[in-house]
Design a protein around this motif. Structure first.
Motif, PDB file in Angstrom:
ATOM      1  N   VAL A  12       0.854  -1.187   0.000  1.00 41.28           N
ATOM      2  CA  VAL A  12       0.000   0.000   0.000  1.00 41.28           C
ATOM      3  C   VAL A  12       0.887   1.234   0.000  1.00 41.28           C
ATOM      4  N   GLN A  13       0.378   2.320  -0.547  1.00 41.77           N
ATOM      5  CA  GLN A  13       1.133   3.569  -0.528  1.00 41.77           C
ATOM      6  C   GLN A  13       1.012   4.247   0.830  1.00 41.77           C
ATOM      7  N   ALA A  14       1.994   5.064   1.140  1.00 40.72           N
ATOM      8  CA  ALA A  14       1.951   5.814   2.385  1.00 40.72           C
ATOM      9  C   ALA A  14       0.659   6.621   2.464  1.00 40.72           C
ATOM     10  N   GLY A  15       0.059   6.601   3.658  1.00 40.93           N
ATOM     11  CA  GLY A  15      -1.211   7.267   3.855  1.00 40.93           C
ATOM     12  C   GLY A  15      -2.414   6.364   3.652  1.00 40.93           C
ATOM     13  N   GLY A  16      -2.179   5.198   3.107  1.00 42.36           N
ATOM     14  CA  GLY A  16      -3.252   4.257   2.843  1.00 42.36           C
ATOM     15  C   GLY A  16      -3.631   3.420   4.046  1.00 42.36           C
ATOM     16  N   SER A  17      -4.517   2.465   3.819  1.00 41.02           N
ATOM     17  CA  SER A  17      -5.036   1.625   4.897  1.00 41.02           C
ATOM     18  C   SER A  17      -4.988   0.147   4.516  1.00 41.02           C
ATOM     19  N   LEU A  85      -0.941   4.715   7.043  1.00 37.77           N
ATOM     20  CA  LEU A  85       0.265   3.895   7.086  1.00 37.77           C
ATOM     21  C   LEU A  85       1.487   4.679   6.626  1.00 37.77           C
ATOM     22  N   LYS A  86       2.618   4.344   7.254  1.00 39.62           N
ATOM     23  CA  LYS A  86       3.887   4.992   6.962  1.00 39.62           C
ATOM     24  C   LYS A  86       4.884   3.942   6.487  1.00 39.62           C
ATOM     25  N   PRO A  87       5.908   4.356   5.745  1.00 37.59           N
ATOM     26  CA  PRO A  87       6.928   3.387   5.311  1.00 37.59           C
ATOM     27  C   PRO A  87       7.548   2.622   6.484  1.00 37.59           C
TER      28      PRO A  87
END
Length: 117
Positions: A12-17, A85-87
């Motif tokens: 998922v990309q950063a900021g996603g859920s 979400l964050k890296p």
């Protein structure tokens, strides 16, 4: 033999859920608590969130306000809703169960969560 089966990991990309789920089967003991731990490459396994049979929760400081743990006692399942979400959340996430049989712990196989920047 107790089995913990995880699902819901992915990329998922950063900021996603993402939402992780864990179902316990073949349980012959009373479950005291369930939860999630994670292990990033080169790091020790760390607590993410836990929840007792009574509903008390505990979160790592790094995930407070972003992750929410929930549990269905009747189904012996535990879920982890992960938002923003964050890296640095990238890791293998392990389902954990603590039983009342001499306090024995059980672990799932793990599910990979990868957060791209």
């Amino acid at each position: 033999q107790v089995r913990l089966v995880e699902s819901g990991g992915g990329l998922v990309q950063a900021g996603g859920s993402l939402r992780l789920s864990c179902a316990a089967s073949a349980i012959r003991y009373r479950i005291k608590a369930m939860g999630w731990y994670r292990q990033a490459p080169g790091k020790q396994r760390e607590l993410v969130a836990t929840i007792t049979s009574g509903g008390s929760t505990n979160y790592a400081d790094s995930v407070k306000g972003r992750f929410t743990i929930s549990r269905d006692n009747a189904k012996s399942t535990v879920n982890l809703q992960m938002n923003s979400l964050k890296p640095e959340d990238t890791a293998v996430y392990y389902c954990w169960l603590n039983s009342d049989y001499y306090g024995l712990d059980f672990w799932g196989q793990g599910t990979q969560v990868t957060v791209s920047s």
